[in-house]
Design a protein around this motif. Structure first.
Motif, short mmCIF file in Angstrom:
data_model
loop_
_atom_site.label_atom_id
_atom_site.label_comp_id
_atom_site.label_asym_id
_atom_site.label_seq_id
_atom_site.Cartn_x
_atom_site.Cartn_y
_atom_site.Cartn_z
N LEU A 1 -34.60 11.10 -29.87
CA LEU A 1 -33.96 10.41 -30.99
C LEU A 1 -34.05 11.26 -32.25
CD1 LEU A 1 -36.07 8.02 -29.45
CD2 LEU A 1 -34.17 6.72 -30.39
N PHE A 2 -32.92 11.38 -32.91
CA PHE A 2 -32.83 12.19 -34.13
C PHE A 2 -32.29 11.31 -35.26
CE2 PHE A 2 -30.16 14.77 -36.99
CZ PHE A 2 -31.12 15.65 -37.48
N ASN A 3 -33.04 11.22 -36.37
CA ASN A 3 -32.62 10.50 -37.57
C ASN A 3 -32.58 11.47 -38.75
OD1 ASN A 3 -32.47 7.68 -36.70
ND2 ASN A 3 -34.67 7.87 -36.33
N HIS A 4 -31.58 11.28 -39.61
CA HIS A 4 -31.48 12.16 -40.77
C HIS A 4 -30.87 11.41 -41.95
CE1 HIS A 4 -31.11 15.78 -43.15
NE2 HIS A 4 -29.81 15.59 -43.29
N GLU A 5 -31.47 11.62 -43.12
CA GLU A 5 -30.92 11.06 -44.36
C GLU A 5 -30.13 12.17 -45.05
OE1 GLU A 5 -32.98 10.37 -48.44
OE2 GLU A 5 -33.35 8.56 -47.25
N ALA B 1 -28.99 9.85 -30.27
CA ALA B 1 -30.04 9.79 -29.26
C ALA B 1 -29.45 10.18 -27.91
CB ALA B 1 -30.65 8.40 -29.19
N PHE B 2 -30.25 10.89 -27.12
CA PHE B 2 -29.88 11.25 -25.76
C PHE B 2 -30.94 10.65 -24.83
CE2 PHE B 2 -28.35 14.47 -28.64
CZ PHE B 2 -27.03 14.64 -28.25
N PHE B 3 -30.49 10.18 -23.67
CA PHE B 3 -31.46 9.52 -22.79
C PHE B 3 -31.12 9.78 -21.33
CE2 PHE B 3 -28.04 6.45 -22.91
CZ PHE B 3 -28.02 5.91 -21.63
#
Length: 806
Positions: free
Chosen positions: A382-386, A396-398
Motif C-alpha cells: 500500500l502506497f499513500n502520498h500527500e 495498492a497491489f495485492f
C-alpha cells in the motif's frame, strides 16, 4: 433512630454530590492553537468521549481525586495527562502535538463513510474489538451490533461460522481488508475460518448496513464490512495472550512491534494458535495464523507491506442434526431412519443415530479424516502520498493465494461416475481448490473549503482450478486419480466517484456513482464437466443523500442507493435453459439521532426493494440439483433503534432493536413428487424471506464495581427464522434469547504496561437453542415428508484468558 437515619442520608447525599463533578475539556493543536474535532478522550481507561467541531468534550459525574486522561486522533501523537477533580464543574485545556509523519489511511478512508455521510453504519475501535475478542471468529465479535445474527457449525464459535445482517447472508456482504476485497471471487462467500484470530491485528471495523458507499470487490447487497490493520505504533510493544476454555479450547497469541525506528520505519508482527474440540462431536478445529507488517513513513508519504496467512484444519459438522434426533423424538427418528436408511448403512452409523446421549452433539460424519484443509496467504503493498494540503492519493497491489482440499469417505460409489469401470466401491476422495486472486486498487481524495471529492476503483482477476482426486479405493484405481480438472476465471473492474458538498454549517449533500464490469468464465462443473457457463455484466450503482448536524449533538440523514450484483458460481450450474439474471436492490434509508456525553439514541428506517433476488425454490435445474432462482419482487422494510446511557461513572448500558418485515411476492415452491414423477408446484402471494427474523435485539449492561474492573452482561434476542420461503412454522428456527457474562480486571506495574484477566461465560443460563439450519421436502406414499436439519449452539461454556502487555 430517626436522627441516625437522617445523618446517614446526609452523608450519602454529600458523597453523591461530591461524585458528580463535570469536566469540560478543550483540545487544541500545540503548534497552531487551533481547536481539534474528532479527538478521542478516555479517562481512567473507562469513560470515553469525542471532541466536537469546537474541540470540546464533556465528562460528567467524575469522582473527586486524581485521574488520567488519554487523547488520541489520526495525525496526532497520543498524549496522556494527569489532572485532579476538586470542583463540581471546571474547564481544563489540553494541547496535543501534530504527528509529523503521514498517517492518514487513504486506502480505508476512501471507501468508508465518515460521520457526515448519509449511510447507516457502526464503528468499532481497537479497545472495543479487544474486549470482545476471546478467540472466536469475527462474527461473534460483531454479535452485539444492530441487525446481526450469527451461527457456528461446531456450536462454540470456533471453526466454520457465519453472519447475516438484516437477513442478508454472507454472499451479499462486501468485505475489505485495508480496502482490498476479501470475498471469495466465485462463491462470493466470507470464510472467516481462513482468518484465524485476525481480529487481534485489526484496529478498527466499520459496518455499513444497506447498499452503503462504493467499495471494492463484490456488490454490497445488505451490508459492508471494512477492516483496517494499518495501525501506527510510535513506541515498542509486546503482548502475550493465552486463553483456555470449554471443549478443550486453547488460544495462544504473541504480538510485538518495533515502534518508530530511525524516525521512519515500523515493524509489527503476530502469530496465533487456536485449537478446539468443538461442542459438536468431532467438530474439532486446528487453526494457525501469522501477520507481519512493515512500513516506511515520512511527512507526506507512507509505504506499507502486509503479509498474513491463515491455515485451518476443521473436522466437518456441516450436515447438521436431523430434527427428530435433536428433539429426542424416538418415533419420528425411526421414521427419519426408514426414509433415509441408505445414509446409515453400517451398524456403527445406526447405533450412533439412535444413541440417546448425543442428541444435541450428534455428527453424521464418522470417518476419522473427514476434514477441510485450506491455507490462504495474503500479500498487500500500500502506497499513500500527500501531494499538497488538498490532494491525497493511494494505490495498492495485492495477491491472495489459496490452496486446499476437503477429504471425505464415500460408501458404495459407482465408479463409472468417475470415468472408471462400472463397479461399486467405497472410496476416499479429495475435492481441491487451487486459486490465485490478485489485482490493484487506487483512490484519490481532494479536500478544499466546503468540497470533498474522492475517486477510485480496482481491477482484480481470479484464476481458479477445481479438481478431484481419489486417494483410496476398495478396488484398484490409478494412484491419485483425478476424475475432473476444471478451470474458472473472473475479472472485476470498478471505478467510482464520490462528492461531498457542505451547503452550510449544518447541511451537507453527497453523491456517489460507481461503474462495475464483471466477466466470469466457468469451464465446467464437477457434476457436469461439459457445461460451459458464466457471463459478462455491466453495472452502474448510484447513491444520493443529504445529512444534517448541529453543534448540540443532533444528526440525521436521508439517502437513496442502487446496487447490482452478479450470480455466483453455483447459480450458473442451473444450465443453459435456466441461466440466472443479475440482482438489483433499491435502498432507501432515513436516520435521526442525538449524541450527548451521558446518552445517545438513534432511529433508522430502511426500505430495501429487490428485483430478481436469487432465492431457493426447490426447483430442479438441468443437472438434477437445486439452485437459486430469480424472484421478480421482494423487499425488506424495517426500523433500527439504538440507545446508550452513562448515568453514573460505574454503570453504562447500550441497546439496539431491529423490527422488520421481509417478504417475497408471488413465490412458487417446487416439491419433488416421487409418487407421480416430476415436481408439484405450490404458489404463495406473499411469504416471509428465509433467515430474516422480524425482530433482532442486543442489550449490554456494563458495571464497573472497582477501578480497572468490569462486569458485562451481553444479551441477544432473535425472533423466529424460516428455513425456506414458505412461511411454514414447521420449517423454522425457534426464537431464542441468550445471555453471556464477561468479567475483566486490569493490573498495572512499572515494567509491565498492563495485565488483563478476562473470563467470558457464554450462554449463562444454559439455553437450548439453534441459530442455523436447512430443510427439504418430497411427496412419497401419498404424503408430504419434510426433513429439517439444525445446527445447535453449546450450553453454558467458558473462555478464560490473560493478556500481558509490555
Amino acid at each position: 433512630m430517626k436522627k441516625l437515619m437522617l445523618g446517614m442520608l446526609m452523608i450519602i447525599s454529600q458523597q453523591l454530590v461530591m461524585a458528580q463533578a463535570t469536566v469540560k475539556g478543550i483540545v487544541s493543536e500545540k503548534e497552531t492553537g487551533n481547536r481539534l474535532a474528532f479527538i478521542s478522550a478516555e479517562i481512567d481507561n473507562v469513560l470515553q468521549s469525542v471532541s466536537n467541531e469546537h474541540g470540546e468534550f464533556i465528562m460528567k459525574k467524575l469522582k473527586p481525586g486524581k485521574h488520567k486522561l488519554k487523547l488520541s486522533g489520526v495525525g496526532y501523537k497520543t498524549s496522556e495527562f494527569d489532572f485532579e477533580v476538586k470542583e463540581e464543574t471546571f474547564v481544563i485545556q489540553f494541547q496535543i502535538e501534530k504527528q509529523v509523519l503521514f498517517l492518514n489511511p487513504v486506502e480505508v478512508t476512501a471507501i468508508r463513510a465518515n460521520d457526515r455521510m448519509p449511510f447507516t453504519k457502526t464503528n468499532l475501535n481497537k479497545k472495543e474489538i479487544e474486549k470482545m475478542n476471546t478467540g472466536q471468529d469475527l462474527p461473534f465479535i460483531l454479535n452485539q451490533t444492530p441487525s446481526v445474527v450469527i451461527n457456528s457449525d461446531a456450536g462454540n464459535g470456533i471453526g466454520y461460522t457465519g453472519i447475516r445482517i438484516r437477513g442478508t447472508d454472507a454472499t451479499r456482504i462486501n468485505m475489505t481488508l485495508n480496502g482490498i476485497p476479501y470475498n471469495d471471487a466465485e462463491s462470493q462467500g466470507l470464510f472467516f475460518v481462513n482468518l484465524p484470530d485476525f481480529a487481534s491485528s485489526v484496529n478498527s471495523i466499520q459496518i455499513q448496513r444497506g447498499v452503503g458507499t462504493s467499495s471494492n470487490g463484490a456488490g454490497a447487497f445488505g451490508a459492508t464490512l471494512n477492516l483496517s490493520t494499518n495501525e501506527f505504533n510510535e513506541k515498542p510493544y509486546a503482548e502475550l495472550n493465552n486463553g483456555f476454555g470449554s471443549f478443550s479450547s486453547w488460544r495462544h497469541t504473541i504480538k510485538a512491534g518495533s515502534g518508530l525506528i530511525g524516525k521512519h520505519f515500523t515493524i509489527d508482527g503476530r502469530v496465533s494458535f487456536i485449537n478446539s474440540d468443538g461442542f459438536i462431536e468431532r467438530g474439532a478445529s486446528d487453526l494457525r495464523s501469522a501477520y507481519l507488517s512493515a512500513a516506511y513513513i515520512n511527512k507526506k508519504t507512507s509505504l506499507r507491506l502486509n503479509a498474513f496467512t491463515g491455515k485451518e484444519k476443521t473436522y466437518q459438522a456441516w450436515n447438521g442434526i436431523p430434527e427428530a434426533k435433536l428433539r429426542g423424538d424416538e418415533a419420528k427418528l425411526l421414521e427419519h431412519y426408514n426414509n433415509n436408511y441408505y445414509l446409515y448403512d453400517t451398524k456403527e452409523d445406526s447405533a450412533n443415530l439412535f444413541n440417546p446421549n448425543n442428541n444435541r452433539t450428534y455428527n453424521y460424519f464418522r470417518y476419522g479424516n473427514q476434514t477441510d484443509n485450506y491455507r490462504q496467504d495474503h500479500y498487500q503493498l500500500l502506497f499513500n502520498h500527500e501531494i499538497n494540503k488538498s490532494w491525497n492519493i493511494n494505490t495498492a497491489f495485492f495477491l491472495t493465494r489459496g490452496l486446499g482440499y476437503y477429504e471425505e469417505y464415500k460408501r458404495g460409489e459407482s465408479l463409472d461416475d468417475y470415468g472408471l469401470n462400472a463397479v461399486t466401491a467405497d472410496i476416499i476422495r479429495q475435492l481441491w481448490l487451487d486459486n490465485y486472486f490478485y489485482g490493484a486498487t487506487f483512490s484519490a481524495q481532494y479536500k478544499r473549503n466546503n468540497d470533498q471529492l474522492t475517486f477510485g476503483g480496482a481491477y482484480t482477476r481470479y484464476d481458479g482450478k477445481h479438481y478431484g482426486k481419489i486417494v483410496w479405493s476398495e478396488v484398484a484405481v490409478p494412484k491419485d486419480y483425478k476424475w475432473y480438472n476444471l478451470t474458472a476465471f473472473k475479472t472485476d473492474f470498478n471505478f467510482y466517484t464520490k462528492y461531498q458538498r457542505r451547503l452550510n454549517s449544518r447541511w451537507e449533500a453527497f453523491a456517489d456513482v460507481q461503474y462495475r464490469n464483471v466477466n466470469h468464465t466457468i469451464n465446467g462443473f464437477r457434476k457436469n464437466p461439459s457445461l460451459q457457463s458464466g457471463g459478462n455484466f455491466n453495472f452502474i450503482n448510484p447513491k444520493l443523500g443529504i445529512s444534517y448536524a448541529n453543534g448540540n449533538g443532533w444528526l440525521g440523514f436521508a439517502s437513496f442507493s442502487i446496487g447490482n450484483k452478479e450470480p455466483n458460481r453455483d447459480d450458473f450450474e442451473a444450465g443453459v435453459t435456466q441461466k440466472p439474471k443479475h440482482e438489483t436492490l433499491y435502498d432507501f434509508e432515513v436516520n435521526i439521532e442525538q449524541r450527548k456525553a451521558q446518552y445517545n439514541w438513534s432511529v433508522t428506517g430502511y426500505y430495501m426493494h429487490y428485483n430478481n433476488q436469487l432465492v431457493l425454490t426447490g426447483k430442479v435445474n438441468d443437472v438434477g440439483g437445486y439452485t437459486r432462482t430469480n424472484a421478480p419482487k421482494s423487499y425488506r422494510a424495517g426500523v433500527e433503534l439504538q440507545a446508550g446511557v452513562k448515568p453514573i461513572s460505574w454503570f453504562n448500558a447500550n441497546a439496539n432493536l431491529t423490527l422488520s418485515k421481509n417478504r417475497i411476492l408471488n413465490f412458487t415452491e417446487f416439491v419433488d413428487d416421487y409418487d407421480n414423477g416430476g415436481q408439484q408446484e405450490n404458489k404463495f402471494a406473499s411469504t416471509p424471506l428465509s433467515f430474516s427474523p422480524s425482530a433482532v435485539a442486543g442489550f449490554t449492561l456494563n458495571f464497573i464495581p472497582v477501578k480497572n474492573g468490569e462486569i458485562s452482561l451481553l444479551n441477544k434476542y432473535v425472533s423466529r427464522q424460516y428455513l425456506d420461503n414458505t412461511g411454514n412454522d414447521a420449517r423454522s428456527i425457534n426464537p431464542f434469547y441468550v445471555t453471556d457474562l464477561r468479567l475483566s480486571y486490569q493490573l498495572r506495574f512499572k515494567k509491565v504496561k498492563e495485565v488483563n484477566f478476562n473470563l467470558q461465560l457464554n450462554n449463562l443460563f444454559n439455553r437450548v437453542y439453534e441459530t442455523n439450519g436447512y430443510t427439504f421436502g418430497y411427496i412419497y406414499g401419498g404424503q408430504t415428508i419434510t426433513e429439517n436439519y439444525y445446527y445447535p449452539m453449546a450450553g453454558t461454556n467458558f473462555m478464560a484468558g490473560i493478556n500481558i502487555k509490555i
